[in-house]
Scaffold this active site. Sequence first.
Site, PDB file in Angstrom:
ATOM      1  N   ARG A  87      -4.154 -18.488 -19.374  1.00  0.00           N
ATOM      2  CA  ARG A  87      -5.236 -17.401 -19.106  1.00  0.00           C
ATOM      3  C   ARG A  87      -4.342 -16.037 -19.285  1.00  0.00           C
ATOM      4  NH1 ARG A  87      -8.964 -19.232 -14.618  1.00  0.00           N
ATOM      5  NH2 ARG A  87     -10.067 -20.734 -15.741  1.00  0.00           N
TER       6      ARG A  87
ATOM      7  N   ASP B 245      13.288 -31.517  -8.390  1.00  0.00           N
ATOM      8  CA  ASP B 245      14.747 -31.607  -7.931  1.00  0.00           C
ATOM      9  C   ASP B 245      15.520 -30.297  -7.754  1.00  0.00           C
ATOM     10  OD1 ASP B 245      14.436 -34.318  -8.928  1.00  0.00           O
ATOM     11  OD2 ASP B 245      15.238 -34.071 -10.799  1.00  0.00           O
TER      12      ASP B 245
END
Length: 326
Positions: free
Chosen positions: A28, A131
């Site tokens: 966008r 992670d």
Amino acid sequence: MATIKCIGILTSGGDAPGMNAAIRAVTRTARFNGWSVKGIMRGYKGLITGEIIEFHSNSVSNIIQRGGTILKTARCNEFKTAEGRETAFQNMKKEGIDALVVIGGDGTITGAKIFAEEFDIPIVGLPGTIDNDLSGTDTTIGYDTALNTIVDAVDKLRDTATSHERLFFVEVMGHTAGYLALNGAIATGAEAAIIPEAETGNDQLKALIDNGFRKSKNSAIVLVAENPATGGAIGLAKRVEEEYPQYDARVTILGHLQRGGSPTAADRILASRLGAAAIEALKEGQRNIMVGIKNGEITYTPFCQALSHTKTVKQSNIELVKILSI
Ligand code: F6P
């Protein structure tokens, strides 16, 4: 420097909740700036096979709340070869892609770094991994959602641990890092976190047993980071069976459950901000950097620093788990 008219976007490596929100924000913001966008399917693999599609503003409608990645993802061995990267570059040229935004973890950023060194292409990376093991950013897209998934699971396991007076080893993901295990332990009131960062010569299991895990209770929950250094949950439970048979130990491996689900508000906001900042960076002429966030502010970190593993778990948080589990 050539002006950018068209960017390519891809997600690579392990999926992480919030990747879709990032794809939406990149698409966008690029469209807002008058650039065209091409979605590259299956990470670097799609760049090699030429699986590339035109993206419009409505291509990313109704995805902010969805886990996984609409672009799909893969771990691509061919991109690790010079021939594979050459094919990828030729496909980029053929498609008229002037710059890339790549979303993923350390494998993805490593691939971007090598690709950018070999060919003259502006690339911006977004940290997308549960992670949280990339430097240059306080947190990565997907980490908060995974942490909340761990909290939900451990809260449920607590009922059984308490009722049966058992010792539970709950293994969580993290690749080589202990963020999910350590902060998961703080958030769930777990008795301990066994993480690679605290392993250096320490026998964390022995310390836990010797200290008598929570004196007022006969049950305990221990969050274990997946890692050969910790022995993993199975290795630790085996040791308990052999060395401390007085305890009734059980193992739960949360596995890929941690990678799925609708992203939390924090991950959606992070992904939206970083996605928009990636386009701003390209507009400013920045290249070969990872966009991150530190103390609430957007940061731009060169790929080599993002991969440097200079960020590590807070020592004070390791201490905190100990203090709060007396
Ligand atoms: O890097 C994300 C991660 O989920 C790690 O925590 C884990 O070690 C790995 O990916 C698992 O990868 P795969 O889904 O390919 O088995």
